[in-house]
Design a protein around this motif. Structure first.
Motif, PDB file in Angstrom:
ATOM      1  N   PHE A 219       0.880  -1.186  -0.152  1.00 25.44           N
ATOM      2  CA  PHE A 219       0.009   0.047   0.073  1.00 25.44           C
ATOM      3  C   PHE A 219       0.836   1.130   0.129  1.00 25.44           C
TER       4      PHE A 219
ATOM      5  N   TYR B  17      -4.556   1.111  -3.509  1.00 27.12           N
ATOM      6  CA  TYR B  17      -5.000   2.478  -3.063  1.00 27.12           C
ATOM      7  C   TYR B  17      -6.171   3.188  -3.928  1.00 27.12           C
TER       8      TYR B  17
ATOM      9  N   ALA C 147       2.915  -2.504   8.008  1.00 26.75           N
ATOM     10  CA  ALA C 147       2.569  -1.194   7.804  1.00 26.75           C
ATOM     11  C   ALA C 147       3.658  -0.326   8.443  1.00 26.75           C
TER      12      ALA C 147
ATOM     13  N   GLU D 144       1.046   5.189   5.971  1.00 33.62           N
ATOM     14  CA  GLU D 144      -0.068   4.930   4.889  1.00 33.62           C
ATOM     15  C   GLU D 144      -1.016   5.818   5.038  1.00 33.62           C
TER      16      GLU D 144
ATOM     17  N   SER E 267      -4.517   6.630   5.973  1.00 34.64           N
ATOM     18  CA  SER E 267      -5.594   5.707   6.699  1.00 34.64           C
ATOM     19  C   SER E 267      -6.937   6.752   6.613  1.00 34.64           C
TER      20      SER E 267
ATOM     21  N   ILE F 102      -6.216   0.895   8.111  1.00 36.65           N
ATOM     22  CA  ILE F 102      -5.137  -0.195   7.771  1.00 36.65           C
ATOM     23  C   ILE F 102      -4.757  -1.011   9.053  1.00 36.65           C
TER      24      ILE F 102
END
Length: 431
Positions: free
Chosen positions: A10, A23, A43, A47, A49, A54
């Motif tokens: 991701f 994504y 993760a 990222e 969120s 996530i």
């Protein structure tokens, strides 16, 4: 509607188009009112969120009891271990298991009883072990979260999706971004092929990123066509900064950007480049990427004596990719088998005319791109030369191509995917 989604990568930490597609689709689904719980092996915390929750598999604490492991194995007892499938054993472990079983002493076991699993989230030598552990952790995630549908992206996560379905009873969709036939031609890795086939067979619906891929799923994996839906990828340009272009070289630049592997057809790019240079010497060819064919391609460039007109940049990410597009006058994707292909869309958005192979899913949605068969080196060289030598052709593809690619939206793809979810839920209620 809430979706438990399994993916392997991701943004911003990606190694190819899979993470970008995950994504874009997640963001599009959020716009359709779909809540996504996105599970990934590792993760980093940066990222986005805002478009979904996530779940970091590396942070999931597994119970330290043998009863939990036994329950896990009961839920995956359908696995055809004798067929050569190795989802829960490494290659050496599997061979040992078969030998012991044939001798009457073998019994499946799971050596890691609890705690956290330190995933790399990469594609290294222990990939199959991580796939197994990821599926094991999925059993706990499926028990502890509420959701309506399970969505698994590519073969790496199919086992996790199957386990989640067995435990929750919720419908499963598997998303085929590429098949083993795309990656390896006819020299398929049987383990990966069996994992792909099992995921497709266990799924309630299969989403393919193009009609090209849909036909492979139906004809090479034997999946009923009524369960296979083609939903094209798109590209998300929101938030992308306009790049000020300062040309690094005076020559025209023709770029290949992608993994330097069999699937992407790098050898055809080099052979065509050699032909173009005999007609149009004021051009530089750039191969941006890395892969198992890198050394072979460097050697071929040297043998053709075009090294002074050829550059290898290595793997690029983020702004470096955008800068590479901005430096390019032509972008080429000569893939042998490309389920879709997001990179030509990114190049077109930057105003770069593109040449793509007919053997790509993106060829189904693009009109303002030059298309050739990957094996036709003469046609590929002619297309390159045409875009270098004829400004009117180039400008037409730039203007119309930019308009065309801007019309492709992840929101539209998300609408199609949501329709697949709704159909599965309706069918499950009828059942």
């Amino acid at each position: 509607m809430k979706v438990l989604m399994f993916g392997w990568e991701f943004p911003p930490h990606i190694s190819g188009g899979l993470g970008t597609a995950c994504y874009g689709l997640t963001k599009g689904l959020a716009q359709q009112g779909v809540e996504v719980l996105f599970v990934m092996p590792k993760a980093e915390g940066d990222e986005d969120s805002s478009i979904g929750k996530i779940i970091n598999a590396s942070d999931v604490e597994m119970p330290r009891t043998t009863s939990y492991v036994d329950d896990f194995w009961q839920n995956v007892s359908f696995l055809p271990v004798s067929s050569g499938l190795i989802p829960y054993l490494g290659l050496e472990e599997y061979e040992q298991y078969v030998t012991e079983t044939e001798n009457g002493g073998g019994q499946r076991s799971f050596t890691h009883l609890g705690g956290k699993f330190p995933f790399s989230g990469k594609y290294g030598a222990n990939l199959m072990e991580e796939v197994r552990n990821y599926a094991y952790i999925a059993s706990k995630i499926a028990r502890e979260n509420d959701f309506d549908v399970i969505h698994a992206h590519d073969w790496l996560t199919y086992l996790a999706g199957i386990v989640a379905k067995k435990i929750s009873g919720k419908p499963l969709v598997v998303h085929v971004h590429a098949t083993e036939f795309d990656r390896s031609g006819e020299n398929v890795n049987r383990v990966v092929y069996e994992l792909e086939r099992m995921g497709m067979e266990q799924a309630d619906a299969v989403i393919a990123v193009s009609n090209l891929t849909r036909n492979i799923v139906i004809n090479r994996y034997g999946i009923d066509k009524s369960r296979v839906f083609a939903v094209h990828n798109a590209v998300d340009f929101s938030g992308r900064k306009e790049i000020e272009v300062k040309k690094a070289v005076k020559e025209k630049v023709i770029t290949f950007l992608g993994r330097i592997t069999y699937q992407k057809g790098p050898e055809y790019f080099i052979e065509a480049a050699s032909k173009v240079l005999k007609r149009y010497p004021n051009v530089r060819f750039v191969m941006a990427g890395s892969g198992d064919m890198m050394n072979k391609m460097v050697q071929r460039v040297a043998k053709l004596r075009i090294g002074s007109k050829f550059s290898f940049t290595g793997f690029l990410t983020g702004d470096d990719v955008n800068q590479m597009y901005a430096q390019s006058d032509v972008y080429v994707m000569p893939s042998v088998s490309e389920p879709f292909g997001i990179s030509p869309l990114e190049a077109m958005r930057t105003g770069v005319p593109v040449i793509i192979s007919n053997q790509s899913g993106v060829a189904e949605v693009l009109e303002h791109a030059m298309k050739v068969n990957f094996w036709d080196i003469d046609a590929l060289a002619d297309a390159m030369y045409g875009l270098l030598a004829y400004p009117t052709l180039t400008n037409t593809l730039k203007v119309r191509g930019t308009d065309e690619v801007n019309s492709l939206s992840w929101d539209d793809s998300a609408v199609r995917v949501k329709e697949v979810y709704e159909k599965m839920l309706a069918d499950s209620n009828l059942g």
